[in-house]
Design a protein around this motif. Structure first.
Motif, PDB file in Angstrom:
ATOM      1  N   ALA A  36       0.830  -1.202   0.000  1.00  0.00           N
ATOM      2  CA  ALA A  36       0.000   0.000   0.000  1.00  0.00           C
ATOM      3  C   ALA A  36       0.866   1.255   0.000  1.00  0.00           C
ATOM      4  CB  ALA A  36      -0.922   0.010   1.218  1.00  0.00           C
ATOM      5  N   LYS A  37       0.310   2.334  -0.530  1.00  0.00           N
ATOM      6  CA  LYS A  37       0.962   3.644  -0.467  1.00  0.00           C
ATOM      7  C   LYS A  37       0.410   4.337   0.779  1.00  0.00           C
ATOM      8  CE  LYS A  37       1.470   8.026  -2.943  1.00  0.00           C
ATOM      9  NZ  LYS A  37       1.036   8.832  -4.115  1.00  0.00           N
ATOM     10  N   VAL A  38       1.242   4.439   1.824  1.00  0.00           N
ATOM     11  CA  VAL A  38       0.755   4.807   3.147  1.00  0.00           C
ATOM     12  C   VAL A  38       1.256   6.180   3.581  1.00  0.00           C
ATOM     13  CG1 VAL A  38       0.685   4.151   5.590  1.00  0.00           C
ATOM     14  CG2 VAL A  38       0.669   2.375   3.818  1.00  0.00           C
ATOM     15  N   VAL A  39       0.352   6.948   4.152  1.00  0.00           N
ATOM     16  CA  VAL A  39       0.690   8.191   4.842  1.00  0.00           C
ATOM     17  C   VAL A  39       0.307   7.994   6.307  1.00  0.00           C
ATOM     18  CG1 VAL A  39       0.114  10.629   5.142  1.00  0.00           C
ATOM     19  CG2 VAL A  39       0.436   9.700   2.849  1.00  0.00           C
ATOM     20  N   MET A  40       1.282   8.138   7.208  1.00  0.00           N
ATOM     21  CA  MET A  40       1.030   7.999   8.637  1.00  0.00           C
ATOM     22  C   MET A  40       1.032   9.384   9.275  1.00  0.00           C
ATOM     23  SD  MET A  40       2.963   4.488   9.767  1.00  0.00           S
ATOM     24  CE  MET A  40       4.611   5.174   9.827  1.00  0.00           C
ATOM     25  N   THR A  41       0.153   9.592  10.233  1.00  0.00           N
ATOM     26  CA  THR A  41       0.006  10.923  10.837  1.00  0.00           C
ATOM     27  C   THR A  41      -0.134  10.826  12.353  1.00  0.00           C
ATOM     28  OG1 THR A  41      -2.420  10.942  10.670  1.00  0.00           O
ATOM     29  CG2 THR A  41      -1.174  11.779   8.772  1.00  0.00           C
ATOM     30  N   ASP A  42       0.305  11.874  13.012  1.00  0.00           N
ATOM     31  CA  ASP A  42       0.054  12.029  14.445  1.00  0.00           C
ATOM     32  C   ASP A  42       0.438  13.448  14.838  1.00  0.00           C
ATOM     33  OD1 ASP A  42      -0.368  11.435  17.313  1.00  0.00           O
ATOM     34  OD2 ASP A  42      -0.320   9.356  16.614  1.00  0.00           O
ATOM     35  N   THR A  43       0.378  13.715  16.140  1.00  0.00           N
ATOM     36  CA  THR A  43       0.686  15.057  16.628  1.00  0.00           C
ATOM     37  C   THR A  43       2.184  15.332  16.519  1.00  0.00           C
ATOM     38  OG1 THR A  43       0.914  14.244  18.892  1.00  0.00           O
ATOM     39  CG2 THR A  43      -1.249  15.060  18.219  1.00  0.00           C
ATOM     40  N   LYS A  44       2.529  16.595  16.578  1.00  0.00           N
ATOM     41  CA  LYS A  44       3.921  17.024  16.411  1.00  0.00           C
ATOM     42  C   LYS A  44       4.860  16.355  17.404  1.00  0.00           C
ATOM     43  CE  LYS A  44       6.616  21.313  16.034  1.00  0.00           C
ATOM     44  NZ  LYS A  44       6.531  22.803  16.100  1.00  0.00           N
ATOM     45  N   GLN A  45       4.389  16.136  18.625  1.00  0.00           N
ATOM     46  CA  GLN A  45       5.234  15.565  19.661  1.00  0.00           C
ATOM     47  C   GLN A  45       5.687  14.141  19.339  1.00  0.00           C
ATOM     48  OE1 GLN A  45       2.398  17.129  20.000  1.00  0.00           O
ATOM     49  NE2 GLN A  45       2.305  18.433  21.835  1.00  0.00           N
ATOM     50  N   LEU A  46       4.873  13.394  18.613  1.00  0.00           N
ATOM     51  CA  LEU A  46       5.187  11.993  18.323  1.00  0.00           C
ATOM     52  C   LEU A  46       5.937  11.799  17.013  1.00  0.00           C
ATOM     53  CD1 LEU A  46       1.932  10.194  19.506  1.00  0.00           C
ATOM     54  CD2 LEU A  46       4.198  10.054  20.544  1.00  0.00           C
ATOM     55  N   LEU A  47       6.023  12.833  16.188  1.00  0.00           N
ATOM     56  CA  LEU A  47       6.632  12.662  14.867  1.00  0.00           C
ATOM     57  C   LEU A  47       8.091  12.234  14.912  1.00  0.00           C
ATOM     58  CD1 LEU A  47       5.148  15.414  12.521  1.00  0.00           C
ATOM     59  CD2 LEU A  47       4.355  13.095  13.002  1.00  0.00           C
ATOM     60  N   PRO A  48       8.943  12.772  15.808  1.00  0.00           N
ATOM     61  CA  PRO A  48      10.351  12.326  15.802  1.00  0.00           C
ATOM     62  C   PRO A  48      10.501  10.818  16.012  1.00  0.00           C
ATOM     63  CG  PRO A  48      10.147  14.355  17.041  1.00  0.00           C
ATOM     64  CD  PRO A  48       8.741  13.900  16.740  1.00  0.00           C
ATOM     65  N   LEU A  49       9.762  10.254  16.968  1.00  0.00           N
ATOM     66  CA  LEU A  49       9.845   8.811  17.213  1.00  0.00           C
ATOM     67  C   LEU A  49       9.271   8.028  16.049  1.00  0.00           C
ATOM     68  CD1 LEU A  49      10.543   6.455  19.051  1.00  0.00           C
ATOM     69  CD2 LEU A  49       8.334   6.781  20.199  1.00  0.00           C
ATOM     70  N   LEU A  50       8.162   8.498  15.493  1.00  0.00           N
ATOM     71  CA  LEU A  50       7.539   7.808  14.362  1.00  0.00           C
ATOM     72  C   LEU A  50       8.473   7.804  13.155  1.00  0.00           C
ATOM     73  CD1 LEU A  50       5.059   6.389  13.243  1.00  0.00           C
ATOM     74  CD2 LEU A  50       4.065   8.624  12.736  1.00  0.00           C
ATOM     75  N   LYS A  51       9.084   8.954  12.863  1.00  0.00           N
ATOM     76  CA  LYS A  51      10.024   9.020  11.744  1.00  0.00           C
ATOM     77  C   LYS A  51      11.246   8.139  11.985  1.00  0.00           C
ATOM     78  CE  LYS A  51       8.761  13.658  10.123  1.00  0.00           C
ATOM     79  NZ  LYS A  51       9.205  15.064   9.962  1.00  0.00           N
TER      80      LYS A  51
END
Length: 209
Positions: free
Chosen positions: A25-40
């Motif tokens: 799948a072509k996926v876009v994952m999203t969350d709040t700014k605070q969680l983006l560093p860990l998610l990335k």
């Protein structure tokens, strides 16, 4: 394979979005700014496995329209969310995001509206854990409230219920993650499919402001 998927509330781990990306799948994952560093960071850890299929990661704060631009620049076949209806306080923002996505799609003349799949925890039969009971009751009430208000946008179908034990054992061992790991899920998981309705009047995204 090839489906365009938007994940709402990916968290810091992002296992669902990366599993779908691994399946094509072509996926876009999203969350709040605070969680983006860990998610990335976790996406980067798995880039050797995923290659060009690695998901894109964007900030998306429900109810804050200024964070919507990147996530809504594309059109999606499927929108997913896991444990995103855990509190009644977040329901207006979640409905605002979903309303905006449908409005954006309709205004562009797209005939195919996205299907929405939401997974929520429910307490397994026979549980005697009072803390779990209180938490499950709160989430169950919040999820019911969400489905009630979402009925102006969607027709809701409960399509599956999976035991927490199966969910824990199905954790994809192929992926690498940071030291923040997923705990084994003790609760059962109910999956609802939300099918967009086609109202005679356009649903205004401002409705939930």
């Amino acid at each position: 394979a090839g489906k365009r998927v938007l994940e709402l509330g990916s968290g810091g781990v992002g296992v669902v979005g990366m599993a779908l990306a691994h399946l094509g799948a072509k996926v876009v994952m999203t969350d709040t700014k605070q969680l983006l560093p860990l998610l990335k960071y976790n996406v980067d850890l798995n880039r050797p496995l995923l290659g060009e299929r690695a998901p894109q990661v964007y900030e998306l704060h429900w109810g804050e329209r200024g964070t919507y631009d990147e996530a809504t620049q594309d059109y999606y076949d499927i929108v997913i969310g896991s444990s995103v209806t855990f509190s009644e306080t977040i329901i207006p923002g979640l409905l605002h995001v979903l309303s905006t996505l449908l409005h954006h799609c309709r205004m562009a003349g797209e005939h195919q509206l996205p299907e929405v799949y939401l997974a929520s925890d429910i307490l397994p039969p026979g549980s005697a854990n009072s803390k779990a009971l209180r938490g499950a009751d709160g989430e169950r009430a919040a999820h019911a409230t969400f489905l009630e208000h979402a009925s102006i946008l969607f027709r809701s179908l409960k399509i599956d219920q999976i035991s927490g034990e199966i969910c824990g054992n199905a954790f994809p061992k192929a992926f690498a993650f940071s030291s923040q790991h997923l705990p084994r899920n003790a609760n059962d998981v109910a999956i609802h499919k939300l099918i967009p309705t086609k109202p005679k009047l356009m649903v205004d995204p401002q409705l939930f402001d």
